[in-house]
Design an enzyme around this catalytic site. Structure first.
Site, mmCIF file in Angstrom:
data_model
loop_
_atom_site.group_PDB
_atom_site.id
_atom_site.type_symbol
_atom_site.label_atom_id
_atom_site.label_comp_id
_atom_site.label_asym_id
_atom_site.label_seq_id
_atom_site.Cartn_x
_atom_site.Cartn_y
_atom_site.Cartn_z
ATOM 1 C CG HIS A 233 22.637 -73.874 -39.328
ATOM 2 N ND1 HIS A 233 22.991 -73.469 -40.591
ATOM 3 C CD2 HIS A 233 22.090 -75.105 -39.481
ATOM 4 C CE1 HIS A 233 22.687 -74.415 -41.465
ATOM 5 N NE2 HIS A 233 22.141 -75.413 -40.815
ATOM 6 C CG ASN A 281 27.904 -78.348 -42.930
ATOM 7 O OD1 ASN A 281 28.571 -77.323 -42.969
ATOM 8 N ND2 ASN A 281 27.371 -78.903 -43.999
ATOM 9 C CG ASP A 308 21.411 -77.656 -36.550
ATOM 10 O OD1 ASP A 308 20.603 -78.537 -36.945
ATOM 11 O OD2 ASP A 308 22.471 -77.397 -37.160
#
Length: 429
Positions: A233, A281, A308
């Site tokens: 990510h 996050n 994610d």
């Protein structure tokens, strides 16, 4: 003998350079033939004219939560969500409870997925025992049990020494280390990106430099030992630059980006009035970071798009912003978002997007699939580029509803998902 013929679709297979109106014959879970006017020869025929037929999409970054947090997601619900979102395979991150750091837990995940999964599930094992960043897990045992990579996702490997050893150990099995890049002392107690918006909102932010520092470190360590590192990510401009420079030197580094980092910025926190579905996050970054990440995706610095997918309960999110859990669900919106906001906006061509979601993820982690070449697994994603629909979280197959994209109207959606030659999901007409 089980046979299925997909007739008259636009077949896009970047691995073979295909983009034409063709038929696809599937026999006993395997691609038998791709070509014009394939004879049915006793097969069930599905007319797919007007649809795009692609190699099955692969999400290499999914949180299925099982074992341990079945209140958020299960292998059954998560894989149904994947199928509904156009994915034929997902890679399950190890931050379960208990952590997937032993062969026994890996085997339990594989067995449950075989019994209840709607799509293929490839477990990812923990880099360190308990994801504590200290003692390495037994990579050989984990690989033998079914793990396809190693990650302490959600927890950065703070020690450079431990990361070096992990890269060396994983290299012996030709598997990648997937790292959540975050300098922990810079991110401590932060709940969003550090910048103008965090200052206006009075929230503690973490600087994008904290991610880039760890990306630079990982690239250098992979170069030192010749190991394979994959950056999870990726969200910051300086991180893109670090990966780009590493690739130019021949370092074995790859990277992924999520739809939420492609299509949202930290302004969303302000615009939504502290909606905790904008909390993740790495955090949503600045517009400059978003533009740099998009540029990195377009020029090939970033190898693939991953969701994610991070399901949470209502109670996890319905709290003060700085106390809310990080993450959003993504399996059921990722493909439509990319079709509408990348292809529809003219930012990338459709065959390139198909590569970002199929052949590239397969290459990054050495997974089966990613092509419709004869002899390949019969995993296919069919797309309806004309379909326009609003994102409605109440219709999700996922057990959780935490999406920042609710209400968005998107054009281009998955129409059918085929796994191992069988229809795993089909859009209701």
């Amino acid at each position: 003998m089980s046979r299925l013929l997909l007739k008259g679709g636009r077949v896009i297979d970047p691995a073979q350079g295909l983009d034409a109106t063709l038929d696809v014959m599937i026999t006993e879970g395997t691609i038998e033939e791709v070509g014009p006017r394939v004879q049915a020869r006793g097969a069930q025929v599905l007319e797919v004219k007007g649809l795009v037929v692609c190699p099955g999409f692969i999400d290499i970054h999914t949180h299925l939560r099982e074992p341990g947090r079945e209140d958020k997601e299960t292998i059954a619900t998560g894989t149904r969500a994947a199928a509904a979102g156009g994915f034929t395979a997902v890679c399950a991150m190890p931050n379960t409870d208990p952590v997937n750091d032993t062969a026994g837990i890996t085997r339990a995940i594989v067995e449950r997925a075989r019994a209840e999964g709607a799509v293929r599930v490839y477990p990812i094992g923990a880099i360190t025992r308990g994801q504590m960043g200290e003692e390495l897990s037994e990579y050989g045992d984990l690989k033998e049990a079914g793990c396809v990579a190693f990650s302490d996702d959600g927890r950065p490997v703070a020690s450079a020494r431990v990361m070096r050893r992990a890269l060396e150990y994983a290299k012996a099995f030709d598997l990648a280390i997937i790292d959540h890049c975050e300098e922990p002392t810079l991110a401590e107690k932060a709940c969003m990106n550090e910048g103008r918006v965090s200052t206006l909102l009075g929230l503690r932010g973490q600087p994008a430099a904290g991610e880039a520092i760890m990306v630079e470190r990982d690239v250098l360590l992979a170069e030192l030992v010749g190991g394979r590192v994959h950056i999870a990510h990726l969200s910051a401009a300086a991180s893109v630059d670090a990966v780009r420079r590493g690739k130019a030197r021949g370092v074995r580094v790859t990277a992924e980006v999520t739809p939420h980092h492609l299509f949202l910025t930290d302004e969303a926190v302000r615009e939504t009035g502290y909606d905790t579905n904008t909390k993740m996050n790495p955090p949503l970054r600045s517009e400059a970071d978003r533009e740099a990440v998009l540029a990195g995706l377009r020029d090939g610095t970033i190898d693939c798009i991953a969701t994610d997918h991070a399901p949470h309960t209502v109670d996890d999110k319905k709290v003060e912003y700085d106390h809310a859990a990080n993450g959003v669900v993504g399996l059921e919106t990722a493909v439509a978002l990319c079709l509408d906001r990348l292809v529809g906006a003219g930012l990338v061509e459709l065959p390139y997007l198909v590569a970002l979601l199929s052949s590239n993820p397969a290459r990054v982690l050495g997974l089966p699939g990613g092509t419709l070449a004869p002899g390949s697994p019969a995993d296919l994603t069919l797309l309806d580029l004309a379909k326009k629909r609003q994102v409605d979280a109440t219709r999700f197959e996922s057990r959780s509803r935490n999406t920042p994209f609710g209400g968005w109207i998107l054009k281009g959606w998955p129409a059918m998902t085929i796994v191992d030659g069988r229809v795993a999901w089909k859009e209701a007409r």
